[in-house]
Design an enzyme around this catalytic site. Structure first.
Site, short mmCIF file in Angstrom:
data_model
loop_
_atom_site.label_atom_id
_atom_site.label_comp_id
_atom_site.label_asym_id
_atom_site.label_seq_id
_atom_site.Cartn_x
_atom_site.Cartn_y
_atom_site.Cartn_z
CG ASN A 1 12.87 22.43 -41.70
OD1 ASN A 1 12.61 22.85 -42.83
ND2 ASN A 1 12.61 21.18 -41.32
CG PHE B 1 11.16 21.98 -51.19
CD1 PHE B 1 11.47 21.14 -50.12
CD2 PHE B 1 10.08 21.63 -52.00
CE1 PHE B 1 10.72 19.99 -49.87
CE2 PHE B 1 9.33 20.48 -51.76
CZ PHE B 1 9.66 19.66 -50.69
CB SER C 1 8.03 19.59 -47.51
OG SER C 1 8.29 20.87 -46.95
CG ASN D 1 8.48 23.94 -44.02
OD1 ASN D 1 7.73 24.38 -43.16
ND2 ASN D 1 9.47 23.09 -43.76
CB THR D 2 6.10 23.48 -50.56
OG1 THR D 2 7.53 23.60 -50.55
CG2 THR D 2 5.57 23.88 -51.92
CE LYS E 1 11.11 12.46 -45.39
NZ LYS E 1 12.43 13.08 -45.32
CG ASN F 1 8.99 15.47 -44.40
OD1 ASN F 1 9.67 16.24 -43.71
ND2 ASN F 1 9.06 15.46 -45.72
C1 LIG Z 1 16.55 21.34 -41.39
C2 LIG Z 1 15.78 20.22 -42.01
C3 LIG Z 1 15.55 20.21 -43.38
C4 LIG Z 1 14.85 19.16 -43.95
N1 LIG Z 1 14.68 19.16 -45.31
C5 LIG Z 1 14.04 18.11 -45.89
C6 LIG Z 1 13.90 18.06 -47.30
O1 LIG Z 1 14.39 18.92 -48.03
N2 LIG Z 1 13.22 17.01 -47.82
C7 LIG Z 1 12.70 16.00 -47.05
O2 LIG Z 1 12.11 15.07 -47.59
N3 LIG Z 1 12.83 16.04 -45.71
C8 LIG Z 1 13.49 17.05 -45.12
N4 LIG Z 1 13.63 17.08 -43.77
C9 LIG Z 1 13.01 16.00 -42.95
C10 LIG Z 1 13.99 14.88 -42.61
O3 LIG Z 1 14.45 14.24 -43.77
C11 LIG Z 1 13.33 13.84 -41.67
O4 LIG Z 1 12.28 13.21 -42.36
C12 LIG Z 1 12.77 14.46 -40.39
O5 LIG Z 1 13.59 15.50 -39.95
C13 LIG Z 1 12.62 13.43 -39.28
O6 LIG Z 1 13.87 12.86 -38.93
P1 LIG Z 1 14.78 13.41 -37.71
O7 LIG Z 1 13.88 13.54 -36.52
O8 LIG Z 1 15.85 12.37 -37.55
O9 LIG Z 1 15.34 14.72 -38.16
C14 LIG Z 1 14.34 18.11 -43.15
C15 LIG Z 1 14.58 18.14 -41.78
C16 LIG Z 1 15.28 19.16 -41.20
C17 LIG Z 1 15.52 19.14 -39.71
#
Ligand SMILES: Cc1cc2nc3c(=O)[nH]c(=O)nc-3n(C[C@H](O)[C@H](O)[C@H](O)COP(=O)(O)O)c2cc1C
Length: 344
Positions: A108, A112, A170, A172-173, A206, A234
């Site tokens: 992704n 934000f 993140s 992405n910022t 985080k 993350n």
């Molecule tokens: C589509 C998507 C959007 C995410 N958006 C955020 C976010 O807004 N803030 C954040 O701290 N982490 C965000 N994450 C990261 C997740 O909270 C997590 O840390 C990361 O995906 C690893 O866990 P997973 O492998 O179980 O998905 C996002 C992950 C995905 C897949």
């Protein structure tokens, strides 16, 4: 038979972001189920919070706090909403969310996208008392002073949050992850602490998985006494070998290919903090065995998101049940006894 495996092919026909939005809309049509009591073996107190089971929903699924009570009703022991920024923002252009089906992964670069902190407040106020609901805060992309955005988020959201997560990881910022650097992190944590109101909720930080040993030591040192727990981690900007045609999309990778890296980082942070600070594991957790391994590497709690895409809404309940059995098999009367046993 898992019903989700029958509907999954239809969901996967849809664009990933549309499927995500539809899932939120569908949930909102239903009443939130009351959480079922978990096995006492899974209950623990972490950073002052009483958590019924250690399997949490990671940030990013419910960015705008639309369905936190529904997710608690699905069996998650705690739910993190956000990332919420002070001002609403639309995020990056679409497409920005990709399913890597062959890899059981997600990439992704949402950036934000969210409706802003103020808009989420009434929904969070309504969900209060339903369980542990953490609020993950970030900075607006165009913010002149990023640290000031975190201070705003802390002051605004603390009264509505079971805990706050300061998300500086993140990918992405642009430039956000630079807040993990030592001098910037020191300033950030000072600003966060001074923005906290009276009777503040615990504050979590985080971090990214893409860190060098020196970064890990610095983050561990600066966080001690300044935050109540670290969320490790993350998404990753690294690209292990992937089979999907979306492998080279820009953004953060999550799901199965992140599991090994996040597991290693958990043990790294356990060692760096000397086991003195609660750690929350996220990254590629999709089954009870992986949740258990993360706990044994130092996680007091775990979170997941990507596996929900592949495994469906029954996942939290399956993992909690399986984890309870694994703990019992190994003679632990409570999950806290298993934390870090593989790294000591
Ligand atoms: C589509 C998507 C959007 C995410 N958006 C955020 C976010 O807004 N803030 C954040 O701290 N982490 C965000 N994450 C990261 C997740 O909270 C997590 O840390 C990361 O995906 C690893 O866990 P997973 O492998 O179980 O998905 C996002 C992950 C995905 C897949």
């Amino acid at each position: 038979m898992n019903v989700y495996s029958l509907v999954r092919p239809f969901i996967f026909q849809l664009d990933a972001e549309r499927a995500h939005r539809l899932s939120l809309q569908a949930l909102r049509l239903l009443p939130a189920a009351a959480p079922k009591p978990a096995s006492p073996r899974l209950a623990s107190k972490v950073a002052g919070l009483t958590i019924p089971n250690p399997i949490g929903l990671a940030a990013g699924y419910d960015k705008d706090a639309e369905v936190p009570a529904h997710m608690l009703g699905m069996g998650f022991g705690f739910v993190e909403v956000g990332t919420l920024t002070p001002l609403p923002q639309s995020g990056n252009p679409q497409p920005r969310l990709f399913r890597l089906v062959e890899d059981e992964a997600v990439i992704n670069r949402m950036g934000f996208n969210n409706g802003g902190q103020v808009a989420a407040m009434p929904r969070l106020a309504k969900a209060r008392g339903r369980g542990i609901i953490g609020v993950n805060i970030g900075a607006n992309k165009d913010a002149v002073d990023r640290i000031a955005d975190y201070a705003t988020g802390v002051a605004q959201m603390a009264p509505l949050a079971s805990y706050l997560t300061v998300n500086i990881s993140s990918p992405n910022t642009p430039g956000l992850r630079a807040l993990q650097d030592e001098a910037a992190l020191r300033d950030l944590l000072t600003a966060v602490r001074s923005a906290l109101p009276q009777n503040p909720p615990p504050v979590f930080l985080k971090v990214a998985p893409d860190l060098e040993p020196a970064d890990i030591d610095a983050i561990a040192r600066l966080s001690m006494g300044q935050v109540d727990a670290l969320i490790v981690s993350n998404t990753t900007i690294s690209r292990p070998k992937l089979a999907s045609r979306y492998a080279d999309e820009v953004g953060g990778l999550s799901g199965a290919p992140l599991c090994a890296l996040a597991q290693t980082r958990m043990a790294d942070f356990w060692r760096a903090t000397g086991g003195k600070m609660p750690l929350i594991g996220a990254g590629g957790i999709a089954c009870a065995e992986q949740a258990y391994a993360r706990i044994r590497a130092g996680a007091s709690l775990v979170q997941l998101y990507s596996a929900l895409v592949y495994e469906g809404p029954g996942l939290a309940q399956r993992i909690t049940k399986g984890l309870d059995q694994l703990l019992e098999r190994d003679g632990f009367s409570n999950v806290t006894e298993a934390v870090g046993v593989d790294v000591r």
